[in-house]
Write a protein that holds these residues in place. Structure first.
Motif, short mmCIF file in Angstrom:
data_model
loop_
_atom_site.label_atom_id
_atom_site.label_comp_id
_atom_site.label_asym_id
_atom_site.label_seq_id
_atom_site.Cartn_x
_atom_site.Cartn_y
_atom_site.Cartn_z
N LEU A 56 9.53 41.78 -31.34
CA LEU A 56 10.64 41.70 -32.27
C LEU A 56 11.78 42.60 -31.80
N GLU A 57 12.98 42.30 -32.29
CA GLU A 57 14.16 43.08 -31.96
C GLU A 57 14.85 43.53 -33.24
N VAL A 58 15.66 44.57 -33.10
CA VAL A 58 16.46 45.04 -34.23
C VAL A 58 17.37 43.90 -34.72
N GLY A 59 17.43 43.69 -36.02
CA GLY A 59 18.26 42.64 -36.60
C GLY A 59 17.51 41.36 -36.92
N ASP A 60 16.29 41.18 -36.43
CA ASP A 60 15.51 39.98 -36.75
C ASP A 60 15.23 39.94 -38.26
N LEU A 61 15.28 38.72 -38.81
CA LEU A 61 14.97 38.52 -40.22
C LEU A 61 13.51 38.10 -40.34
N VAL A 62 12.69 39.01 -40.79
CA VAL A 62 11.23 38.83 -40.80
C VAL A 62 10.78 38.38 -42.19
N PHE A 63 9.93 37.34 -42.21
CA PHE A 63 9.40 36.84 -43.48
C PHE A 63 8.53 37.91 -44.15
N THR A 64 8.71 38.06 -45.46
CA THR A 64 7.80 38.89 -46.25
C THR A 64 7.01 38.06 -47.25
N THR A 65 7.50 36.85 -47.54
CA THR A 65 6.77 35.90 -48.40
C THR A 65 6.76 34.55 -47.71
N GLY A 66 5.84 33.68 -48.10
CA GLY A 66 5.76 32.34 -47.54
C GLY A 66 5.22 32.28 -46.13
N VAL A 67 4.59 33.37 -45.67
CA VAL A 67 4.12 33.40 -44.28
C VAL A 67 2.97 32.42 -44.05
N LEU A 68 2.17 32.15 -45.08
CA LEU A 68 1.05 31.24 -44.92
C LEU A 68 1.49 29.78 -45.00
N GLN A 69 2.61 29.49 -45.67
CA GLN A 69 3.11 28.12 -45.77
C GLN A 69 4.04 27.75 -44.62
N ALA A 70 4.58 28.75 -43.95
CA ALA A 70 5.56 28.50 -42.88
C ALA A 70 4.91 27.86 -41.66
N ARG A 71 5.67 26.99 -41.00
CA ARG A 71 5.25 26.36 -39.74
C ARG A 71 6.40 26.46 -38.76
N GLN A 72 6.06 26.45 -37.48
CA GLN A 72 7.09 26.52 -36.45
C GLN A 72 8.12 25.39 -36.65
N GLY A 73 9.40 25.74 -36.79
CA GLY A 73 10.47 24.76 -36.90
C GLY A 73 10.71 24.24 -38.30
N SER A 74 9.93 24.67 -39.30
CA SER A 74 10.16 24.18 -40.66
C SER A 74 11.42 24.82 -41.24
N PRO A 75 12.24 24.05 -41.95
CA PRO A 75 13.47 24.59 -42.53
C PRO A 75 13.14 25.54 -43.67
N VAL A 76 13.92 26.62 -43.77
CA VAL A 76 13.68 27.63 -44.81
C VAL A 76 14.98 27.95 -45.54
N GLU A 77 14.80 28.42 -46.74
CA GLU A 77 15.94 28.94 -47.51
C GLU A 77 15.57 30.39 -47.86
N TYR A 78 16.27 31.37 -47.25
CA TYR A 78 15.80 32.75 -47.35
C TYR A 78 16.71 33.60 -48.24
N THR A 79 16.08 34.67 -48.78
CA THR A 79 16.78 35.69 -49.55
C THR A 79 16.46 37.04 -48.92
N GLN A 80 17.48 37.78 -48.52
CA GLN A 80 17.26 39.06 -47.86
C GLN A 80 17.05 40.15 -48.89
N ILE A 81 16.04 40.98 -48.66
CA ILE A 81 15.75 42.11 -49.56
C ILE A 81 15.91 43.39 -48.77
N ASN A 82 16.06 44.47 -49.50
CA ASN A 82 16.25 45.77 -48.86
C ASN A 82 14.91 46.38 -48.47
#
Length: 360
Positions: free
Chosen positions: A334-360
């Motif tokens: 990983l690199e600085v600035g990457d947006l890392v999933f904190t929820t939905g990690v078990l439902q996610a698949r490579q290339g699946s479209p997502v709608e994300y909300t950034q948290i602190n």
């Protein structure tokens, strides 16, 4: 002819019943197909997966353990007399703070005092005889042997005096160090032996904190390491420092026992208290940390999901380092600035479209 008519009528009735049963279902299926066709979405079209993400940043990693421990006194002893005897005087109060060497209890010493006086008289007699014999020996009026006999008597009396003095000293129980006396177990007039406890005596400034850590952290321990501890009576964290640890691992528990020390001037901590400890093993600057729930274990290692191009899930293989209670250190992948999933990690698949909300 009549039989044929009956058969035709029965078959016709059966067909009418079947048609009445199937028609509503066919009509409902047609309506659904028309609804899907009118919406313009095919049956295989994926919906956007709602997820929460964090933006990866460098931070300070405090490698620490959360363990439990016990408060120990700095010094502790059950006061007992060295000799048996009658208690003639008690000079302390329960719960009193006393300094080292303070007399606390006296035993009857009448017989020893009488022996001491007799030996003092004998010592004066032999001392004067030794002086006269020395003068006579200088004038060669007596032999060396005669003088040696008197000198030996004098020296023997001095040794007897020292012996009785030591026995007299044992009739007085004194404080072995600065500390606080516990509850008294004897009274004046009682006859006590060497196995009887007079009172418990402790020094609780500073206090010691004893705790154990898993053996895998043994090489990260160093003298002077800080610990932070709390208990029910003192919710605020108090600082202590490790001053010693066992030179071997406990084979039964696979843990390393340590002791820390902390000032206790206000006497808030008492021996035997249970404490919760935060033990700081070390700090790492500029570490990449992700929540523990973001990391997915695999046969070949670990992976996380990040938001990739066109807001699609992107799978990354990572190498992990230190774990804390809530986060995991990422060493590579990983690199600085990457947006890392904190929820939905078990439902996610490579290339699946997502709608994300950034948290602190």
């Amino acid at each position: 002819m009549k039989n044929q008519t009956k058969i035709i009528l029965i078959v016709g009735i059966i067909l009418i019943i079947i048609a009445a049963f199937l028609y509503p279902r066919l009509d409902s299926r047609k309506s659904n197909d028309d609804s899907v066709a009118s919406s313009g979405a095919g049956p295989g079209a994926p919906a956007n997966l709602p997820v929460k993400v964090i933006k990866l940043q460098r931070e300070t990693l405090r490698n620490q353990l959360s363990v439990t421990g016990t408060i120990l006194p700095n010094e502790s002893v059950d006061l007992r007399p060295e000799v048996s005897g009658l208690v003639t005087k008690i000079t302390f109060n329960e719960g009193q703070y006393v300094s080292k060497g303070t007399p606390l209890l006296y035993l009857n010493d009448d017989e020893l005092q009488a022996q001491f006086q007799r030996l003092q008289y004998t010592q004066k007699l032999f001392e004067s005889q030794e002086n006269r014999q020395k003068q006579l020996l200088a004038r060669e009026a007596i032999s060396q042997e005669e003088y040696d006999i008197v000198l030996n008597q004098y020296n023997t009396t001095l040794s007897d005096l020292k012996l009785v003095e030591a026995q007299l000293a044992k009739t007085v129980v004194r404080a072995p160090f600065n500390g606080i006396l516990g509850l008294r177990q004897v009274s004046e007039g009682s006859v006590i032996g060497t196995g009887d406890i007079i009172a418990n005596f402790v020094n609780i400034d500073p206090v010691k904190i004893e705790f154990s850590i898993p053996e895998r952290y043994a090489n990260q321990v160093s003298l002077g390491s800080e610990i932070f501890f709390t208990n029910e009576s003192s919710p605020e964290e108090v600082v202590g420092k490790v001053y010693a640890y066992e030179p071997q691992i406990d084979a039964a528990t696979r843990t390393l026992k340590l002791r820390a020390e902390s000032p206790n001037k206000e006497r808030k901590f008492l021996p035997g208290m249970f404490v919760r400890i935060r033990f700081v093993l070390g700090e790492t600057e500029n570490a990449l940390m992700v929540p523990s729930e973001s990391v997915i274990p695999e046969l070949q290692g670990y992976k996380v999901f990040v938001v990739g191009a066109d807001n699609k899930a992107e799978e990354r293989t990572v190498e992990i380092g230190t774990r804390t209670d809530t986060h995991v250190q990422i060493l590579s992948g990983l690199e600085v600035g990457d947006l890392v999933f904190t929820t939905g990690v078990l439902q996610a698949r490579q290339g699946s479209p997502v709608e994300y909300t950034q948290i602190n």
